[in-house]
Design a protein around this motif. Structure first.
Motif, PDB file in Angstrom:
ATOM      1  N   LEU A   4     -33.519   3.049 -27.286  1.00 18.23           N
ATOM      2  CA  LEU A   4     -32.990   4.283 -27.855  1.00 18.23           C
ATOM      3  C   LEU A   4     -33.796   4.666 -29.086  1.00 18.23           C
ATOM      4  O   LEU A   4     -34.199   3.804 -29.872  1.00 18.23           O
ATOM      5  CB  LEU A   4     -31.520   4.098 -28.249  1.00 18.23           C
ATOM      6  CG  LEU A   4     -30.500   3.963 -27.128  1.00 18.23           C
ATOM      7  CD1 LEU A   4     -29.099   3.860 -27.713  1.00 18.23           C
ATOM      8  CD2 LEU A   4     -30.584   5.120 -26.155  1.00 18.23           C
ATOM      9  N   ASP A   8     -33.086  10.295 -36.201  1.00 14.31           N
ATOM     10  CA  ASP A   8     -32.163  11.387 -35.891  1.00 14.31           C
ATOM     11  C   ASP A   8     -32.950  12.636 -35.522  1.00 14.31           C
ATOM     12  O   ASP A   8     -34.169  12.705 -35.702  1.00 14.31           O
ATOM     13  CB  ASP A   8     -31.189  11.651 -37.043  1.00 14.31           C
ATOM     14  CG  ASP A   8     -31.902  11.972 -38.355  1.00 14.31           C
ATOM     15  OD1 ASP A   8     -33.123  12.241 -38.345  1.00 14.31           O
ATOM     16  OD2 ASP A   8     -31.230  11.963 -39.404  1.00 14.31           O
ATOM     17  N   PHE A  12     -30.655  18.502 -29.408  1.00 10.50           N
ATOM     18  CA  PHE A  12     -30.928  17.921 -28.099  1.00 10.50           C
ATOM     19  C   PHE A  12     -31.179  19.048 -27.103  1.00 10.50           C
ATOM     20  O   PHE A  12     -30.415  20.016 -27.042  1.00 10.50           O
ATOM     21  CB  PHE A  12     -29.744  17.092 -27.608  1.00 10.50           C
ATOM     22  CG  PHE A  12     -29.476  15.817 -28.368  1.00 10.50           C
ATOM     23  CD1 PHE A  12     -30.424  15.267 -29.223  1.00 10.50           C
ATOM     24  CD2 PHE A  12     -28.262  15.158 -28.211  1.00 10.50           C
ATOM     25  CE1 PHE A  12     -30.177  14.093 -29.922  1.00 10.50           C
ATOM     26  CE2 PHE A  12     -27.998  13.981 -28.896  1.00 10.50           C
ATOM     27  CZ  PHE A  12     -28.960  13.446 -29.744  1.00 10.50           C
ATOM     28  N   PHE A  95     -20.068  13.630 -23.053  1.00  9.87           N
ATOM     29  CA  PHE A  95     -21.138  13.510 -24.045  1.00  9.87           C
ATOM     30  C   PHE A  95     -21.518  14.878 -24.587  1.00  9.87           C
ATOM     31  O   PHE A  95     -21.632  15.077 -25.808  1.00  9.87           O
ATOM     32  CB  PHE A  95     -22.351  12.823 -23.419  1.00  9.87           C
ATOM     33  CG  PHE A  95     -23.469  12.569 -24.386  1.00  9.87           C
ATOM     34  CD1 PHE A  95     -23.444  11.471 -25.218  1.00  9.87           C
ATOM     35  CD2 PHE A  95     -24.551  13.427 -24.453  1.00  9.87           C
ATOM     36  CE1 PHE A  95     -24.481  11.231 -26.124  1.00  9.87           C
ATOM     37  CE2 PHE A  95     -25.588  13.209 -25.352  1.00  9.87           C
ATOM     38  CZ  PHE A  95     -25.553  12.101 -26.185  1.00  9.87           C
ATOM     39  N   TRP A 163     -34.188  15.712 -22.980  1.00 10.08           N
ATOM     40  CA  TRP A 163     -33.606  14.845 -21.961  1.00 10.08           C
ATOM     41  C   TRP A 163     -34.086  15.347 -20.606  1.00 10.08           C
ATOM     42  O   TRP A 163     -33.813  16.490 -20.234  1.00 10.08           O
ATOM     43  CB  TRP A 163     -32.083  14.878 -22.029  1.00 10.08           C
ATOM     44  CG  TRP A 163     -31.501  14.499 -23.369  1.00 10.08           C
ATOM     45  CD1 TRP A 163     -31.624  15.191 -24.541  1.00 10.08           C
ATOM     46  CD2 TRP A 163     -30.711  13.349 -23.663  1.00 10.08           C
ATOM     47  NE1 TRP A 163     -30.961  14.542 -25.550  1.00 10.08           N
ATOM     48  CE2 TRP A 163     -30.383  13.409 -25.039  1.00 10.08           C
ATOM     49  CE3 TRP A 163     -30.234  12.289 -22.895  1.00 10.08           C
ATOM     50  CZ2 TRP A 163     -29.600  12.437 -25.660  1.00 10.08           C
ATOM     51  CZ3 TRP A 163     -29.455  11.316 -23.521  1.00 10.08           C
ATOM     52  CH2 TRP A 163     -29.140  11.393 -24.881  1.00 10.08           C
ATOM     53  N   TYR A 201     -24.641   8.378 -19.221  1.00  7.23           N
ATOM     54  CA  TYR A 201     -24.272   8.737 -20.590  1.00  7.23           C
ATOM     55  C   TYR A 201     -23.088   7.913 -21.092  1.00  7.23           C
ATOM     56  O   TYR A 201     -22.782   7.940 -22.290  1.00  7.23           O
ATOM     57  CB  TYR A 201     -23.905  10.217 -20.670  1.00  7.23           C
ATOM     58  CG  TYR A 201     -25.067  11.154 -20.450  1.00  7.23           C
ATOM     59  CD1 TYR A 201     -25.796  11.646 -21.523  1.00  7.23           C
ATOM     60  CD2 TYR A 201     -25.435  11.536 -19.170  1.00  7.23           C
ATOM     61  CE1 TYR A 201     -26.868  12.502 -21.320  1.00  7.23           C
ATOM     62  CE2 TYR A 201     -26.506  12.394 -18.952  1.00  7.23           C
ATOM     63  CZ  TYR A 201     -27.219  12.871 -20.032  1.00  7.23           C
ATOM     64  OH  TYR A 201     -28.289  13.720 -19.827  1.00  7.23           O
ATOM     65  N   LEU A 204     -23.290   5.729 -24.218  1.00  6.99           N
ATOM     66  CA  LEU A 204     -23.873   6.367 -25.395  1.00  6.99           C
ATOM     67  C   LEU A 204     -22.810   6.965 -26.312  1.00  6.99           C
ATOM     68  O   LEU A 204     -21.797   7.502 -25.854  1.00  6.99           O
ATOM     69  CB  LEU A 204     -24.827   7.490 -24.986  1.00  6.99           C
ATOM     70  CG  LEU A 204     -26.140   7.109 -24.312  1.00  6.99           C
ATOM     71  CD1 LEU A 204     -26.952   8.361 -24.030  1.00  6.99           C
ATOM     72  CD2 LEU A 204     -26.940   6.143 -25.174  1.00  6.99           C
ATOM     73  N   VAL A 206     -22.826   9.592 -29.867  1.00  8.59           N
ATOM     74  CA  VAL A 206     -23.645  10.415 -30.747  1.00  8.59           C
ATOM     75  C   VAL A 206     -23.014  10.439 -32.125  1.00  8.59           C
ATOM     76  O   VAL A 206     -21.799  10.587 -32.272  1.00  8.59           O
ATOM     77  CB  VAL A 206     -23.819  11.847 -30.187  1.00  8.59           C
ATOM     78  CG1 VAL A 206     -22.493  12.579 -30.080  1.00  8.59           C
ATOM     79  CG2 VAL A 206     -24.811  12.638 -31.036  1.00  8.59           C
ATOM     80  N   SER A 215     -27.892  11.528 -33.964  1.00  8.00           N
ATOM     81  CA  SER A 215     -28.522  10.248 -33.665  1.00  8.00           C
ATOM     82  C   SER A 215     -27.697   9.543 -32.604  1.00  8.00           C
ATOM     83  O   SER A 215     -26.503   9.826 -32.415  1.00  8.00           O
ATOM     84  CB  SER A 215     -28.660   9.376 -34.912  1.00  8.00           C
ATOM     85  OG  SER A 215     -27.397   9.172 -35.522  1.00  8.00           O
ATOM     86  N   LEU A 216     -28.317   8.623 -31.886  1.00  2.07           N
ATOM     87  CA  LEU A 216     -27.695   7.946 -30.767  1.00  2.07           C
ATOM     88  C   LEU A 216     -27.420   6.483 -31.089  1.00  2.07           C
ATOM     89  O   LEU A 216     -28.182   5.835 -31.809  1.00  2.07           O
ATOM     90  CB  LEU A 216     -28.607   7.990 -29.543  1.00  2.07           C
ATOM     91  CG  LEU A 216     -28.871   9.365 -28.915  1.00  2.07           C
ATOM     92  CD1 LEU A 216     -29.960   9.257 -27.877  1.00  2.07           C
ATOM     93  CD2 LEU A 216     -27.597   9.924 -28.308  1.00  2.07           C
ATOM     94  N   SER A 217     -26.318   5.987 -30.521  1.00  3.47           N
ATOM     95  CA  SER A 217     -26.038   4.561 -30.566  1.00  3.47           C
ATOM     96  C   SER A 217     -25.423   4.158 -29.243  1.00  3.47           C
ATOM     97  O   SER A 217     -24.915   5.007 -28.481  1.00  3.47           O
ATOM     98  CB  SER A 217     -25.100   4.222 -31.718  1.00  3.47           C
ATOM     99  OG  SER A 217     -23.864   4.903 -31.577  1.00  3.47           O
TER     100      SER A 217
END
Length: 218
Positions: A4, A8, A12, A95, A163, A201, A204, A206, A215-217
């Motif tokens: 990932l 940030d 998107f 998401f 994406w 997704y 995930l 956000v 940002s993604l985690s």
């Protein structure tokens, strides 16, 4: 899921087919019928038509003398009429619904009418910004669509996360200078890529900063 991005982003930018929804079975059926109606083998067409504008594929494969624009319009109408069976990529609706409306867009090679139909059937949240084949002269792998989406959101493409699932779209994101995330849900074989990948997704989350950055985690 692999690697990932550890940064940030301002926004998107999501491709549609194969990225937030799965219309492959429907599209393959319509395109196979089109190919056979012109005495063509569908297999080479199905291998390359995903992720690019229909008019580009028809221009490439149609026999001499075919009215490319008329064929494109008829094929698009058939895809609209047969959109039932289009499914969301796992976790995509939730998401997308969690994202600020002014921080994401759908960027697709489909015409606008077809995109709206597929999004509705799949239960995907309608974006405030949709860039379709109707909005750019040069489709993917040209970067024009992603550059336009970033511009209309008010950000540099280099500050966006694209994406994508298809080679043409990945190339378009790279050419736009964006970071790329590859969605592999509909892939039938492993993809060799240096980009981050996800198959769903659902794992995930956000995170939205005080400044609106994403940002993604996991």
């Amino acid at each position: 899921m692999t690697n990932l991005p550890q940064r940030d982003f301002a926004a998107f930018l999501f491709d549609m087919d194969g990225t937030v929804l799965d219309s492959i079975a429907v599209a393959n059926r319509v395109w196979s019928r089109w190919a056979e109606s012109h005495g063509l083998d569908p297999a080479p067409i199905l291998a390359v038509m995903h992720g690019v504008q229909a008019v580009q594929t028809i221009r490439r494969f149609a026999p001499p003398g075919v009215d490319v624009l008329a064929e494109t319009a008829a094929l698009t109408q058939a895809e609209i009429e047969e959109a039932e069976g289009t499914l969301p990529i796992p976790g995509a609706p939730a998401f997308l619904a969690a994202l600020p409306a002014d921080r994401w867009a759908i960027v697709t090679s489909a015409p606008r009418a077809l995109a709206l139909r597929r999004l509705a059937v799949a239960g995907i949240p309608m974006p405030s910004l949709l860039i379709s084949a109707d909005d750019v002269a040069h489709g993917k792998p040209a970067p024009d669509c992603f550059l336009l989406a970033a511009e209309r959101l008010g950000f540099a493409a280099s500050d966006c996360l694209v994406w994508e699932d298809a080679p043409a779209g990945i190339a378009a994101g790279e050419a736009a200078g964006a970071t790329v995330m590859v969605v592999t849900t509909t892939h039938h074989a492993p993809i060799e890529t240096g980009h981050a990948t996800i198959a769903s997704y659902e794992p995930l989350a956000v995170e939205i900063g005080a400044d609106g950055r994403l940002s993604l985690s996991a």
